[in-house]
Design a protein around this motif. Structure first.
Motif, mmCIF file in Angstrom:
data_model
loop_
_atom_site.group_PDB
_atom_site.id
_atom_site.type_symbol
_atom_site.label_atom_id
_atom_site.label_comp_id
_atom_site.label_asym_id
_atom_site.label_seq_id
_atom_site.Cartn_x
_atom_site.Cartn_y
_atom_site.Cartn_z
ATOM 1 N N ASP A 78 12.603 8.485 -4.979
ATOM 2 C CA ASP A 78 13.960 7.328 -4.762
ATOM 3 C C ASP A 78 13.810 5.767 -4.212
ATOM 4 O O ASP A 78 13.295 4.891 -4.268
ATOM 5 N N ASP A 79 13.637 6.661 -2.530
ATOM 6 C CA ASP A 79 13.810 5.979 -2.068
ATOM 7 C C ASP A 79 12.115 4.339 -2.414
ATOM 8 O O ASP A 79 12.466 3.548 -1.970
ATOM 9 N N ILE A 80 11.274 5.614 -2.261
ATOM 10 C CA ILE A 80 9.907 4.567 -2.531
ATOM 11 C C ILE A 80 10.631 3.534 -4.110
ATOM 12 O O ILE A 80 10.234 2.544 -4.133
ATOM 13 N N GLU A 81 10.964 4.262 -4.998
ATOM 14 C CA GLU A 81 11.357 2.951 -6.090
ATOM 15 C C GLU A 81 12.142 2.398 -5.653
ATOM 16 O O GLU A 81 11.933 0.748 -5.828
ATOM 17 N N ARG A 82 12.992 1.903 -4.604
ATOM 18 C CA ARG A 82 14.305 1.370 -4.018
ATOM 19 C C ARG A 82 13.703 0.392 -2.892
ATOM 20 O O ARG A 82 13.812 -0.693 -3.957
ATOM 21 N N ILE A 83 12.077 0.383 -2.883
ATOM 22 C CA ILE A 83 11.511 -0.050 -2.037
ATOM 23 C C ILE A 83 10.217 -1.310 -2.558
ATOM 24 O O ILE A 83 10.538 -2.287 -2.884
ATOM 25 N N LEU A 84 10.239 -0.795 -3.149
ATOM 26 C CA LEU A 84 9.560 -1.321 -4.455
ATOM 27 C C LEU A 84 9.852 -2.377 -5.430
ATOM 28 O O LEU A 84 9.782 -3.735 -5.836
ATOM 29 N N LYS A 85 11.185 -2.705 -5.192
ATOM 30 C CA LYS A 85 12.669 -3.398 -6.545
ATOM 31 C C LYS A 85 12.142 -4.529 -5.569
ATOM 32 O O LYS A 85 13.096 -5.848 -5.857
ATOM 33 N N THR A 86 12.660 -4.551 -4.018
ATOM 34 C CA THR A 86 13.118 -5.023 -3.300
ATOM 35 C C THR A 86 11.496 -6.578 -2.528
ATOM 36 O O THR A 86 11.475 -7.633 -2.371
ATOM 37 N N ILE A 87 10.536 -5.870 -3.383
ATOM 38 C CA ILE A 87 8.915 -6.523 -3.634
ATOM 39 C C ILE A 87 8.655 -8.040 -4.370
ATOM 40 O O ILE A 87 8.668 -7.066 -5.601
ATOM 41 N N VAL A 92 1.132 -1.263 0.520
ATOM 42 C CA VAL A 92 -0.063 -0.117 0.226
ATOM 43 C C VAL A 92 1.174 1.285 0.099
ATOM 44 O O VAL A 92 1.511 1.401 0.844
ATOM 45 N N LEU A 93 0.693 1.963 -0.865
ATOM 46 C CA LEU A 93 1.783 3.420 -1.086
ATOM 47 C C LEU A 93 0.672 4.330 -0.386
ATOM 48 O O LEU A 93 -0.498 4.582 -0.529
ATOM 49 N N ASP A 94 0.422 5.121 0.901
ATOM 50 C CA ASP A 94 -0.734 5.783 1.230
ATOM 51 C C ASP A 94 0.119 7.418 1.567
ATOM 52 O O ASP A 94 1.234 7.472 1.165
ATOM 53 N N GLU A 95 -0.989 8.300 0.724
ATOM 54 C CA GLU A 95 -0.990 9.595 0.756
ATOM 55 C C GLU A 95 0.343 9.069 -0.371
ATOM 56 O O GLU A 95 1.882 10.544 -0.330
ATOM 57 N N ALA A 96 0.475 8.784 -0.938
ATOM 58 C CA ALA A 96 1.847 9.026 -2.103
ATOM 59 C C ALA A 96 1.651 10.083 -2.943
ATOM 60 O O ALA A 96 3.383 10.991 -2.451
ATOM 61 N N ASP A 97 0.959 11.238 -2.502
ATOM 62 C CA ASP A 97 1.502 12.554 -3.225
ATOM 63 C C ASP A 97 2.483 13.282 -2.265
ATOM 64 O O ASP A 97 3.884 14.032 -2.490
ATOM 65 N N GLU A 98 2.027 13.487 -0.890
ATOM 66 C CA GLU A 98 2.873 13.610 0.001
ATOM 67 C C GLU A 98 4.021 12.645 0.395
ATOM 68 O O GLU A 98 5.062 13.776 0.430
ATOM 69 N N MET A 99 3.978 11.653 -0.075
ATOM 70 C CA MET A 99 5.621 11.307 0.093
ATOM 71 C C MET A 99 6.453 11.729 -1.214
ATOM 72 O O MET A 99 7.786 11.596 -0.821
ATOM 73 N N LEU A 100 5.825 12.174 -2.241
ATOM 74 C CA LEU A 100 6.416 12.755 -3.668
ATOM 75 C C LEU A 100 6.895 13.844 -2.793
ATOM 76 O O LEU A 100 8.118 14.132 -3.203
ATOM 77 N N PHE A 139 -2.758 4.889 -2.478
ATOM 78 C CA PHE A 139 -3.704 6.651 -2.424
ATOM 79 C C PHE A 139 -3.180 7.753 -2.413
ATOM 80 O O PHE A 139 -1.988 7.813 -1.958
ATOM 81 N N SER A 140 -4.283 8.854 -3.013
ATOM 82 C CA SER A 140 -2.989 9.932 -3.256
ATOM 83 C C SER A 140 -4.551 11.429 -3.113
ATOM 84 O O SER A 140 -5.197 10.436 -3.756
ATOM 85 N N ALA A 141 -4.347 12.055 -2.519
ATOM 86 C CA ALA A 141 -5.038 13.059 -2.544
ATOM 87 C C ALA A 141 -5.567 13.846 -3.710
ATOM 88 O O ALA A 141 -6.141 14.046 -4.682
ATOM 89 N N THR A 142 -4.168 14.007 -4.423
ATOM 90 C CA THR A 142 -3.954 14.619 -6.190
ATOM 91 C C THR A 142 -3.195 13.148 -6.744
ATOM 92 O O THR A 142 -2.731 12.455 -6.391
ATOM 93 N N MET A 143 -3.321 13.396 -8.054
ATOM 94 C CA MET A 143 -2.702 12.981 -8.778
ATOM 95 C C MET A 143 -1.650 13.221 -9.263
ATOM 96 O O MET A 143 -1.548 13.471 -11.025
ATOM 97 N N PRO A 144 -0.142 13.970 -9.906
ATOM 98 C CA PRO A 144 0.626 14.749 -9.921
ATOM 99 C C PRO A 144 1.381 14.115 -10.797
ATOM 100 O O PRO A 144 1.655 11.988 -10.459
ATOM 101 N N ALA A 145 1.598 14.081 -12.087
ATOM 102 C CA ALA A 145 2.407 13.066 -12.957
ATOM 103 C C ALA A 145 3.184 12.281 -12.818
ATOM 104 O O ALA A 145 3.161 11.258 -12.988
ATOM 105 N N PRO A 146 4.443 12.473 -11.453
ATOM 106 C CA PRO A 146 5.254 11.241 -11.026
ATOM 107 C C PRO A 146 4.529 10.238 -10.554
ATOM 108 O O PRO A 146 5.459 9.364 -11.079
ATOM 109 N N ILE A 147 3.293 10.138 -10.023
ATOM 110 C CA ILE A 147 2.565 9.398 -8.967
ATOM 111 C C ILE A 147 1.714 8.845 -9.995
ATOM 112 O O ILE A 147 1.846 7.212 -10.300
ATOM 113 N N GLU A 148 1.547 9.142 -11.373
ATOM 114 C CA GLU A 148 0.637 8.963 -12.345
ATOM 115 C C GLU A 148 2.175 7.434 -12.592
ATOM 116 O O GLU A 148 2.275 5.874 -12.908
ATOM 117 N N LYS A 149 3.102 8.236 -13.413
ATOM 118 C CA LYS A 149 4.437 6.573 -13.461
ATOM 119 C C LYS A 149 4.715 6.724 -12.974
ATOM 120 O O LYS A 149 4.534 5.315 -13.763
#
Ligand code: AMP
Length: 507
Positions: free
Chosen positions: A167-176, A153-161, A185-195
């Motif tokens: 970069d940290d998220i991508e690193r973690i994603l690669k180990t799963i 689960v990526l919670d409040e993805a836009d906040e994390m962005l 989950f994200s309040a807004t969907m900016p381009a990097p989150i869409e990507k």
């Protein structure tokens, strides 16, 4: 077509999860839950546009906990959170959802001793809620292994962005494992989150809270931002001229708790929620209609059937889960051409949710500061003034003329005599020493003073004591405010007038 969840009981949830939802006091799924839970249970990846206050944690928490095999002692789900506060809060909610299934969730975040987290991890954990930085730390140390993770689960993805975690998220994603379910989950969907979602999610289904054209009633809409909602509510109740009012809470349990807390402070409130029998509900509604109680505390579901025209105030003690609920709630006041006021209490973290409600409901909710201690005092004074004028108009005080005449004959000014008489009637007599001590001691805004006794009256509705039975120039709201954190507890069967006199004069 997407299936929507109408009630928790209508979906294939295990008995233990349903039992947990019941124990948490949820009556029905919030809109984001109604859409997300069925999709997630079917195994879809989901992108949910929702923020704090919408019930998004349980929207991903219920299917995540449901999927965990509790007998398998591995980390099976990972929730990424932007902040430690959110991580702690989310872990608490997941632990509640998993309480009967015995699914264990651990928050891991920076700022807490890592050794402690390592010890907790060794005891066996099914779900981790972590902030990206600390998670990477654990991955580097080998103290967290994500090979068995099936739900991410990526919670409040836009906040994390915004916080620079991408970069940290991508690193973690690669180990799963790629073979997993991802919920974002994200309040807004900016381009990097869409990507990010395109790269790491598998045909995600999108869930948003539908926009609907709703008519917002023409009433005053205000909000108070405070971490101390209960104190704030009491202050507002004390200064605001209200008639019948409805207070909305999110859960059945919250309704019960608020009824008791207000009762303990001397307000007369009745609760309404789905666990009450029809007879109990009817009884509360009858009292409310007849004005024997003037505060009704309800959940959204319970309030649906209420049809009362003369409600002056609607108070959202818990922020509504979406704009539709907001509009439905506040529509209970301002009916039949009457004026109405809608007040919403928010905690600082809920401000974004409030802004979204304003945006989607096309309405403006004005910020207002909570009444201060001096506002309360001013209010008390104006109340006393009003009652004094009424007493003058009624013209039944001849018996006291001679007292005043005698004192005036001593050379005192009539205005001074009147002010002293008022002080005496409200505060009781104080000798010079007590006066001095009152002025110098810090009683804050409690209304307390030397010589007074702090009493906690453990009596209320069940003893058929309602507000109207109090007397005197101060309303019980103000009297009871004077004893907020009573240090001595005493139950008494003395008549109320005597109790009040004890409080005011210390006798
Ligand atoms: P969240 O948006 O996840 O931060 O949730 C906000 C609050 O709503 C939390 O206190 C939840 O426990 C509560 N909540 C979540 N779902 C429901 C529901 N269906 N009914 C009542 N309260 C809920």
């Amino acid at each position: 077509m997407k299936q929507e969840l109408k009630a928790f009981g209508t979906i294939e949830l295990s008995r233990k999860t349903l039992q947990a939802v019941e124990a948490m006091g949820f009556e029905e799924p919030s809109p984001i839950q109604a859409q997300t839970i069925p999709l997630a249970l079917e195994g879809h990846d989901v992108i949910g546009q929702a923020q704090t206050g919408t019930g998004k944690t349980a929207a991903f928490g219920i299917p995540t906990v449901e999927k965990v095999a509790e007998k398998v002692p591995h980390i099976q789900a990972l929730v990424l959170s932007p902040t430690r506060e959110l991580a702690i809060q989310t872990a608490e909610e997941l632990n509640k959802i998993g309480q009967f299934k015995h699914v264990r969730t651990l928050p891991v975040y920076g700022g807490q001793a890592i050794d402690r987290q390592i010890r907790a991890l060794k005891r066996g954990v099914h779900i981790i809620v972590g902030t990206p930085g600390r998670l990477i730390d654990h991955l580097n140390r080998g103290t967290i292994k994500l090979e068995e993770v099936q739900t991410l689960v990526l919670d409040e993805a836009d906040e994390m962005l915004d916080m620079g975690f991408i970069d940290d998220i991508e690193r973690i994603l690669k180990t799963i494992p790629a073979e997993r379910q991802t919920l974002l989950f994200s309040a807004t969907m900016p381009a990097p989150i869409e990507k990010l979602s395109r790269r790491y999610m598998n045909h995600p289904q999108r869930v948003t809270i539908a926009r609907e054209n709703l008519t917002v009633p023409l009433i005053d809409q205000i909000y108070y931002e405070t971490r101390e909602k209960f104190e704030g509510l009491c202050r507002v109740l004390d200064v605001e001229e209200t008639g019948k009012l409805i207070i909305f809470c999110r859960t059945k349990r919250a309704v019960d708790e608020l009824v008791s807390s207000l009762d303990a402070r001397g307000y007369s409130a009745g609760g309404l929620h789905g666990d009450l029998s029809q007879v109990q509900r009817d009884r509360v509604m009858k009292k409310f209609r007849e004005g024997r109680i003037d505060i009704l505390i309800a959940t959204d579901v319970a309030a649906r059937g209420i049809d009362i025209d003369d409600i002056t105030h609607v108070i959202n003690y818990d922020i509504p889960q979406d704009h539709e609920s907001y509009v439905h709630r506040i529509g209970r006041t301002g009916r039949a051409g009457r004026t109405g006021v809608a007040m919403t209490f928010i905690q600082p973290k809920e401000y974004r949710q409030l802004r979204l409600i304003m945006k989607l409901a096309h309405t403006k909710i004005q910020r207002r500061e909570l009444p201060t201690a001096s506002d309360l005092l001013e209010h008390q004074k104006s109340l006393v003034q009003e009652r004094l004028m009424k007493t003058l108009q009624q013209n039944h005080y001849d018996d006291y003329h001679t007292v005043i005449a005698d004192v005036a004959a001593e050379g005192y000014d009539l205005v001074d005599i009147a002010a002293a008489a008022l002080k005496l009637s409200i505060e009781g007599f104080k000798d010079a020493e007590e006066e001095q001590a009152t002025a110098s001691e810090g009683f804050g805004d409690t209304g307390g003073a030397p010589g007074m006794v702090r009493l906690f009256l453990n009596i209320g509705r069940s003893q058929k004591i309602v507000r109207r039975m109090w007397y005197g120039p101060l309303r019980p709201r103000q009297i009871s405010r004077a004893t907020p954190s009573a240090s001595s507890t005493s139950t008494t069967s003395s008549p109320l007038w005597k109790c009040r006199k004890m409080w005011l004069s210390g006798s």
